[in-house]
Scaffold this motif. Structure first.
Motif, PDB file in Angstrom:
ATOM      1  N   ALA B  52       0.830  -1.196   0.000  1.00 41.27           N
ATOM      2  CA  ALA B  52       0.000   0.000   0.000  1.00 41.27           C
ATOM      3  C   ALA B  52       0.867   1.250   0.000  1.00 41.27           C
ATOM      4  N   PHE B  58      -4.527  -2.744  -4.159  1.00 41.87           N
ATOM      5  CA  PHE B  58      -4.540  -4.137  -3.709  1.00 41.87           C
ATOM      6  C   PHE B  58      -5.910  -4.513  -3.161  1.00 41.87           C
ATOM      7  N   PRO B 245      -2.779   6.522  -7.779  1.00 41.87           N
ATOM      8  CA  PRO B 245      -4.206   6.802  -7.936  1.00 41.87           C
ATOM      9  C   PRO B 245      -4.476   8.273  -7.664  1.00 41.87           C
ATOM     10  N   GLN B 246      -5.753   8.602  -7.603  1.00 40.85           N
ATOM     11  CA  GLN B 246      -6.189   9.958  -7.280  1.00 40.85           C
ATOM     12  C   GLN B 246      -5.434  10.468  -6.049  1.00 40.85           C
ATOM     13  N   PRO B 247      -4.946  11.689  -6.094  1.00 43.96           N
ATOM     14  CA  PRO B 247      -4.195  12.186  -4.936  1.00 43.96           C
ATOM     15  C   PRO B 247      -5.054  12.159  -3.674  1.00 43.96           C
ATOM     16  N   GLY B 248      -4.435  11.990  -2.559  1.00 45.53           N
ATOM     17  CA  GLY B 248      -5.168  11.997  -1.300  1.00 45.53           C
ATOM     18  C   GLY B 248      -4.470  11.150  -0.275  1.00 45.53           C
ATOM     19  N   THR B 249      -5.095  11.101   0.881  1.00 45.55           N
ATOM     20  CA  THR B 249      -4.568  10.251   1.936  1.00 45.55           C
ATOM     21  C   THR B 249      -5.299   8.924   1.853  1.00 45.55           C
ATOM     22  N   TYR B 250      -4.551   7.853   1.889  1.00 51.68           N
ATOM     23  CA  TYR B 250      -5.129   6.519   1.773  1.00 51.68           C
ATOM     24  C   TYR B 250      -4.882   5.718   3.033  1.00 51.68           C
ATOM     25  N   ARG B 251      -5.744   4.766   3.244  1.00 50.03           N
ATOM     26  CA  ARG B 251      -5.478   3.773   4.270  1.00 50.03           C
ATOM     27  C   ARG B 251      -6.049   2.452   3.787  1.00 50.03           C
ATOM     28  N   SER B 252      -5.626   1.421   4.447  1.00 54.27           N
ATOM     29  CA  SER B 252      -6.190   0.114   4.153  1.00 54.27           C
ATOM     30  C   SER B 252      -7.386  -0.057   5.064  1.00 54.27           C
ATOM     31  N   LEU B 261     -16.941   2.788  10.701  1.00 52.37           N
ATOM     32  CA  LEU B 261     -16.611   4.198  10.502  1.00 52.37           C
ATOM     33  C   LEU B 261     -17.754   4.929   9.818  1.00 52.37           C
ATOM     34  N   PHE B 398     -18.447   1.886   3.892  1.00 53.21           N
ATOM     35  CA  PHE B 398     -18.557   3.207   4.509  1.00 53.21           C
ATOM     36  C   PHE B 398     -19.735   3.977   3.906  1.00 53.21           C
ATOM     37  N   PRO B 429      -7.425  -0.528  -0.295  1.00 50.80           N
ATOM     38  CA  PRO B 429      -7.062   0.851   0.019  1.00 50.80           C
ATOM     39  C   PRO B 429      -8.302   1.733  -0.060  1.00 50.80           C
ATOM     40  N   TRP B 430      -8.346   2.702   0.786  1.00 53.52           N
ATOM     41  CA  TRP B 430      -9.495   3.602   0.829  1.00 53.52           C
ATOM     42  C   TRP B 430      -8.980   5.027   0.896  1.00 53.52           C
ATOM     43  N   VAL B 432      -9.195   8.384   2.141  1.00 49.98           N
ATOM     44  CA  VAL B 432      -9.878   8.949   3.298  1.00 49.98           C
ATOM     45  C   VAL B 432     -10.642  10.193   2.874  1.00 49.98           C
TER      46      VAL B 432
END
Ligand SMILES: Cc1ncc(C[n+]2csc(CCOP(=O)(O)OP(=O)(O)O)c2C)c(N)n1
Ligand SMILES: Cc1ncc(C[n+]2csc(CCOP(=O)(O)OP(=O)(O)O)c2C)c(N)n1
Ligand code: SF4
Ligand code: SF4
Ligand SMILES: [Mg+2]
Ligand SMILES: [Mg+2]
Lengths: 354, 630, 354, 630
Positions: B52, B58, B245-252, B261, B398, B429-430, B432
């Protein structure tokens, strides 16, 4: 609508009367049903509690007894069979400031609803559970219930009931009840004060009302309400007082170790001189016995061997579930800070794509 | 990397090819399998994290036994974790693995069948003891009997190498042995050319409370990596490029996490306290765990004595003005149906999450299935309409949770949200979301007593939400049929008909506000694949692959199962063939047949497992071939 | 197949061994789980009961503990969560000659299954209910159960448990249990004999096994099993014997009225000369106390105040439900004659058309 | 009999026409209505008995409040009993009454709306006191204000006349007043020219244990009859000829009685002990009452602590080799769904009776509805197929119960039997079957250990029934997925698919042995009315009337709802229009649409009441008219 609005929190202590708690609905119990008596007593009690009318909620299951909320001009929910304690628990957790009452029957609370009943009690959540015990399923027209006595003939026990009855009080004590009382429907002298004590108890207060169903189990408590016999058959519990009964208090309960025995009280009217035991030898009622074993013993008393105890079996202090629940929120905030959505969502392991 | 490599504890000799090179791949599927005690779930998620961080897309899928700790070395004690990663969008955790990491004979035996010939098979040869072989039912050692000749076998005595690396660490033999999953992780990071620094930092943090384990695991990790590098263990290493991918903050995020959430967000976005009444059940329990931990938010969680009390307490809380939920899985759902009738009568908002698992009855509790759809629609006595929506992927949970809450409070209705074991535990990956960008959810409690009637309705046919404690509006509600306006109980025949119809109309009316359906692929033609829920990834990927193979196929995925969207009929009518792949015996198929009065083809699978992309693709190809032949 | 057929009723008393009760399935509990111990003891006990193997039936709900029936080579049903007592009741009524066992957990019996548990006990139906109490939900991986202690941190009580635990024994007694026992999983000296007593008890026999879950609640009973401490912490109940504990029996329970107190026993090793109370002043255990109040009192004992009682709390005789049920059939036949279908169908008010 | 007759306590004067004559009628509908305490149910059934004895066909329908004993004189305390009788076959208890007997103002008020102008209205004028009028909400006395002018009103002070007749009987005023229903019965017997001797003997017998009541009731009965005769109260009396039906012994039977007797018969015919585990619930409880009384048969009844224990105890008993049942209604059905999953997995025979009532939730507990059909089919998690059958009339419950038992033991499966409040309490004549003519039900327990496998199947895919206690076949069963043969738990993916499919195939396979469907009416053409369950009578009568009016319409009534019969598609295909009348929002309609992929017209009614014949007839006529216009 206007006079209703009167009942705002500020004005409550002075302005509420019994009438304010009567809903517009026709009461639909059989004429002469014992449920009327409880209704009247509750409608009398509530205005005295200094709680605004809108802060009362009555929750019930299904049964004749469970029609109760319809007749109260408070918030009310006539839920499903046996589940009132669960619904009420959710409400109480969500809104601890409300005075939440559960009105239920022997079938509703002890047959289908037995599990929620014992779990509410175990948690000691702040509900007032009033059980109208007529020892029969009234609404479904006369089947035996978990409190019907052995041998009774009912629609589903035409050859005599073989299901041993629960003692509702014993079951509640076994589940860890902090407040347990029993009272006869028509005994207004006891009913009002006991309901008042229940209302004031923090945690789960359980009140069993021995209620006469004149249609399907008439006279189940006839002896207990009959002025001629009742003093011999009931044992009125008073905290700190010896366990005495009989019309002149001429009999009492003495404990030999843990085994109870009925004795005559020396000096009481009707007891021959020189007979009987001294008053001081009688067991003394103690609501607050920490292990509840006296209460449990009394909860086993049944006719014909023993008089039936009426009054408060147990009343002990223990933290209420809703208070402990509120404390969790504090702990959580102390440990994790106040919740912040943005940082929660971005929590865990993040990576940034530019 | 060629043929069959046998590597013991020493750097490879003769069999190793002279030169390593880097193979570039578009996507890779790795499966880690081992004994329940081997830490495969941890290895898998750690590996995912590294992936990630590098910006790869993934999807993961854990697969563990229902036993808590099955006896070591047994076939039923095998625990697995699969990850697919790629440059961009990954739809599923993959069909068959390209690389299988097997930590013991039982794991090899239960998983080898799915490994394609020629794929990489990394084995801990140290676990291939006589005892373990016997437990797994091997008559001879497969590492030695030539039965693995057709795979790219790399046998490493991970047990021994780990023990050696940790000699002198002060760890007991047993403790040291537990670190072998980090050794294996080290090997894999080397194989995929990933740096280990980030992971080292992570391990240190994860085990911060037991420093000697932190240290040992880091040592094992380094040892694995180092061994692979020094020994030139792998003839070639793999590279999977990351296309940012698209810019941003990601998390799994797993589906259960995303669901939890989503509810927290719904609570915050509606400024309404959250209440969860629940009873633990696999695979739904994690939502309860998650929300219980978040009590620093405006959240109450109540672990009830059973599922009935779970939903009933939630009904009580909903009455009290909370955004109320109950979470469960199949058997628990069965127990909630009576209370679902009650809340439908009460017309209070409530979200019921059913994380479906393989049934019927206790079924296969840790396996996935989509067989509770018809139950969600029809599983109650009487005419008892309840909106039903479904989430399509872990991260989508979500949005689905938000949507469920929105409908519940807007329409004053229970809403059933279906997810399943497949997406609940799988991760992806998501990105946020920015809180400010999330839509508010409007909650209005009625406090105005003038003109109040408990069952008067707004334009959406919703009744007012009046909570106990509100002065001047004391009233009674319940499960008996109620008067159209006052809510008092009514036995009137016409009133009953009217109430039954208005409850149905309210739910049916939701269709009017649903956004137009979006079809991926051609907007008319030969074949439309219609799916719902967790099959989304497999269908989307199959469609992509079909398209790549020159087959035009469209894909429609339904979030709303009740009511079905208004434009559904019109869309279906545009295609000659409708294919509905489902992890059941054809439940959505029934709904579509009934709704559109047309044949649909069903592709059903009831094996406790998600679809493989290949299964759907094969059917698409068959249909396409059939169409050509006509 | 042949050696199985050996186990017909005639040959059973001589031929059965422990091995005969081991099913072919691999036992799938975690290595070291307390459940193994119960399994071994039951497999050891059954061949001694003189009952043919085919006449045993084990019924369970869901949970690690509820996997039990799979491992017994008897008839077995792994039913649904919490409902084993209900399934078993139906089987016992249908087939009173069978020896029917329920194996359950603290979640299965006391959370979701609480109602069936108390009702089976109330009816005194001939089931042997063995509850593996590990004070946690094992199978679902570690949530608090209705017996988890206050303050415990589990997956669903990360800030400490606020649900007051049940005393399983007290709940059973409250429901009217005629046989209640408690034993530690690894205490083989007690486990076997208590199970044998339970097997022989007519009516519902309830045995709580304190069972260690090494994965999710390891050490819950560590102190009780630790040779060094356990004598101070447990109170072994023996019918007719004074309530004594301590490694030399140097401490005991005396009752002041109904309130228990811990005293030193005069003359016991370690008790200074002239200190302690006479052995005769100690409360004497009585399984057969008709009101069960001693049993109830003991069921409330918990650390740290009191030692934890182990052994048989209560064992009293009362008619078993299945026997009363059988008697109904006799009554009905006496009153109505043996059932005859033709006359039943033609019963009531008939008319004939020629 | 003409216009508006006002009769007080004296024989009628001027208003009575000079001559009485006998009107001959083909069929008559009478409704007795009064306060709950007025004994209308008793009056109604006594009247039915007289009718039955005379060889008339009849059908009855009781309609009582859910309150046990509502306060006297209130609208919600009104209790009613309707009977239709005729020369031959009567299909329903009738639509609107031809004769309404109203014992008090509340009863008049709640029932007058359904009385057609010109019909006979017999009223107890003695109950029209100011207090009672007020309780019923009458501003003025309808007997006096002319509002009843359009009915053939006969007002008799039944209260007073009964009191007079019983003066000197020693009964208290209250006791004497309770006899007025027998006075009314006397009036009605006179009106219909029926002898009272048989009834007198019956009353004497019924009240044998309280001789003074026996005597008083007989006195009241005679007084009523005598009064009517002497006073020439009725301008004309009615005669409904009896056309003797098939020879045999007849009795009147309600649906619940017939259900209970069907089970006793199944037990006797299979020589298998019966076990009923149940929890009381309206309107199913009477089955429990009935079977509990019959413990002199080989029957065990167990009143469980709740519905879950009801079904679970039955599962235990089924395992033990009993013919096991559980009986309930909607809310109880909801609670049984988890256990239905278990028994589907266990593959043990079990009959579940759902006496449907108006829902959702507690709904209208004493009212009827057919809205639990989809629940019966789909109301479980997972793929959980269960055969579903429905009874069509009170007497048919006997056959339906037998059929349910037959399927259960033959296929080793739970079977859901649907009846409803409408037929459960309604009565009709039943020709008592000859026991010897009833089909045996074969039950075989397997006792042969050789070659035994718990889940081996016979040609019907049924597994063997082996009860605990059978030597040499000890084995374990449960709710987890099981191995195809051994029944041991299996997590194997393919095995799960196979088991899901075989369970489905077993139930689907029942269709193969169902007898060909029988259509009443033309076997092809414009319109086929398809029904299920209790709508049978109304549809059959509507069809008869349509035919009489020259409209060709066919009627197909389904006993088997799951699986649907194999010849269904073919039959439906023969008609241009399919009409499905249902007491729900169209549940069978959905099944037919899904099954046959064709439009069906639905006629739904959700009012807690059975269909009126006229409602169905009107729709048939409309369809027929529409077809002509095309
Ligand atoms: C799930 C469900 N099961 C059964 C019923 C039927 N039912 C309604 S009330 C009742 C018993 C009520 O007994 P009790 O609580 O003692 O109330 P009472 O009428 O005697 O006051 C039963 C069995 C129901 N409404 N719902
Ligand atoms: C209806 C239903 N609800 C919930 C579950 C999930 N579940 C399975 S076992 C269990 C708890 C078991 O606890 P316990 O009885 O103490 O057994 P243990 O595993 O601790 O031996 C739960 C909640 C289920 N299988 N079925
Ligand atoms: S049936 Fe009994 S309990 Fe019910 S209302 Fe009448 S008297 Fe009261
Ligand atoms: S999780 Fe606990 S209770 Fe379950 S098998 Fe493992 S040790 Fe035993
Ligand atoms: Mg009752
Ligand atoms: Mg446990």
């Amino acid at each position: 609508m206007n006079d209703r609005l009167d009942c705002s929190k500020e004005s409550v202590a002075v302005s509420l009367t019994r009438k304010d708690f009567e809903s517009e609905q026709d009461v639909r119990w059989c004429p002469g049903c014992g449920d009327y008596s409880l209704l009247a007593q509750i409608q009398k009690l509530l205005p005295q509690l200094g709680i605004a009318r809108e802060n009362f909620a009555f929750v019930s299951g299904i049964g004749c007894s469970s029609r109760f909320p319809y007749y109260m001009d408070t918030y009310g929910m006539h839920a499903i069979h046996g589940r009132a304690p669960a619904v009420a628990s959710g409400l109480k957790l969500a809104r601890p400031e409300l005075s939440v009452w559960v009105v239920t029957g022997d079938g509703d609370a002890l047959a289908i609803g037995g599990n929620h009943f014992i779990h509410a009690i175990r948690r000691n959540i702040g509900l007032k559970i009033v059980l109208l015990n007529n020892r029969i399923y009234g609404l479904t027209k006369g089947q035996f219930s978990p409190t019907t006595e052995l041998g009774e003939k009912t629609k589903t026990s035409p050859y005599g009931n073989i299901d041993r009855p629960f003692s509702a009080a014993a079951l509640a004590l076994g589940a860890g009840a902090t407040f347990v009382a029993r009272v006869v429907d028509t005994d207004l002298a006891q009913l009002g004060p006991i309901l008042a004590r229940a209302a004031a108890h923090p945690g789960t207060a359980f009140v069993e009302v021995l209620q006469n169903c004149i249609v399907f189990n008439d006279g189940a408590y006839a002896a207990l309400t009959d002025k001629k016999q009742r003093d011999e058959l009931r044992l009125v519990l008073e905290h700190g007082q010896p366990l005495r009964f009989g019309s002149n208090g001429e009999r009492g309960i003495r404990l030999a170790g843990l085994r109870p025995e009925i004795v005559s009280v020396a000096g009481a009217p009707g007891v021959p001189e020189g007979e009987g035991v001294a008053l001081s030898e009688l067991a003394v009622h103690d609501e607050s016995d920490p292990h509840g074993s006296l209460a449990f013993l009394l909860a086993q008393f049944a006719a014909p061997e023993f008089p039936l105890p009426l009054g408060i079996f147990r009343a002990v202090a223990a933290p209420a579930f809703e208070d402990m629940n509120a404390a969790i929120e504090d702990t959580a905030r102390q440990q994790r800070g106040a919740g912040d959505l943005a940082s929660l969502l971005a929590g865990g392991d993040t990576w940034t794509v530019a | 990397m060629s043929g069959n490599e046998q590597v013991a504890t020493e750097p490879p000799g003769a069999l190793a090819p002279p030169e390593r090179h880097v193979e570039e791949l578009e996507r890779v599927v790795i499966r880690f399998v081992g004994d329940s005690g081997d830490g495969m779930q941890l290895t898998g998620s750690e590996f995912s994290r590294v992936i990630a961080r590098a910006g790869n897309a993934f999807a993961t899928h854990p697969d563990y036994p229902s036993e808590i700790r099955a006896p070591t070395g047994t076939l039923f004690g095998v625990s697995g974790f699969q990850i697919q990663f790629a440059a961009n969008r990954v739809f599923t955790s993959g069909d068959a693995p390209d690389v299988l990491v097997a930590m013991n004979p039982a794991a090899l035996k239960t998983n080898l069948g799915e490994l394609a010939r020629g794929s990489v098979l990394l084995v801990n040869s140290g676990a291939f003891t006589a005892a373990n072989l016997a437990r797994a039912g091997y008559a001879s050692n497969p590492l030695e009997d030539g039965s693995l000749d057709s795979y790219r076998l790399i046998a490493v005595d991970i047990s021994l190498l780990t023990a050696r690396a940790l000699a002198g660490s002060g760890l007991s033999k047993k403790e040291a042995d537990r670190c072998k999953n980090y050794f294996a992780l080290g090997l894999m990071l080397c194989l995929f050319g990933r740096p280990i620094e980030g992971e080292i930092a992570d391990v240190a943090e994860r085990f911060a409370h037991i420093p000697r384990f932190a240290e040992a695991n880091v040592t094992a990790l380094r040892a694995g990596y180092g061994f692979a590098e020094a020994s030139e263990l792998f003839a070639s290493t793999f590279e999977v490029r990351a296309a940012p991918p698209q810019p941003g903050t990601y998390r799994s995020i797993t589906g259960n996490q995303a669901t939890a959430l989503g509810f927290v967000a719904a609570s915050e976005l509606s400024a309404t306290p959250l209440f969860l009444g629940s009873y633990p059940i696999t695979p739904a329990t994690d939502i309860l765990h998650e929300l219980t931990t978040l009590r620093n938010f405006n959240i109450t969680t109540f672990q009830a004595e059973d599922e009935i009390a779970g939903i009933c307490s939630a009904i009580g809380a909903a009455w009290g003005g909370h955004l109320a939920l109950t979470t469960t899985s199949g058997p628990g759902m069965a127990l909630k149906t009576e209370a679902l009738g009650l809340v439908t009568m009460l017309e209070l908002p409530l979200v019921i999450v059913n994380v479906q698992r393989a049934g019927p009855s206790t079924g296969l509790p840790t396996k996935t299935e989509q067989a509770d759809l018809l139950q969600a629609l029809y599983g109650r006595h009487g005419e008892c309409p309840i909106p039903v929506i479904a989430a399509r992927s872990p991260a989508d949970c979500f949005d689905a949770a938000l949507e469920a809450c929105r409908i519940a409070v807007k329409y004053m209705t229970p809403v059933i949200l279906l997810t399943d074991g497949g997406i609940a535990n799988a991760a992806e990956p998501w990105r946020v979301p920015d809180v400010a960008s999330l839509p508010r959810i409007e909650v209005k409690y009625r406090t105005e007593a003038d003109g109040f009637a408990p069952y008067a309705r707004d334009e959406f046919l919703a009744r007012p939400w009046v909570t106990p404690g509100t002065p001047g509006m004391e009233h009674r509600i319940g499960g008996l049929e109620k008067d159209f306006l006052s809510g008092n109980l009514s036995h009137d025949a016409q009133n009953h008909q009217r109430m039954v119809e208005v409850r149905a109309a309210k739910v049916a009316g939701i269709a009017a506000e649903l956004p137009p359906l979006v079809v991926d692929g051609p907007d008319a033609g030969e074949l439309l694949v219609v799916g719902w829920g967790s099959t989304w990834g497999a269908i989307a990927e199959a469609r992509r692959q079909a398209e790549a193979a020159g087959i035009a196929v469209a894909h429609l995925h339904l979030r709303h199962l009740n009511p079905l969207p208004a434009d559904l009929d019109e869309i279906l009518a545009r295609y000659r063939t409708i294919l509905v792949p489902e992890l059941n015996l054809g439940q959505l198929s029934r709904l579509l047949r009934e709704r559109c009065l047309r044949e649909v083809q069903t592709l059903h699978k009831v094996q406790g497992r998600p679809f493989r992309v290949s299964e759907i693709l094969a059917r698409i190809k068959a249909i396409s071939a059939g169409a050509e032949h006509e």
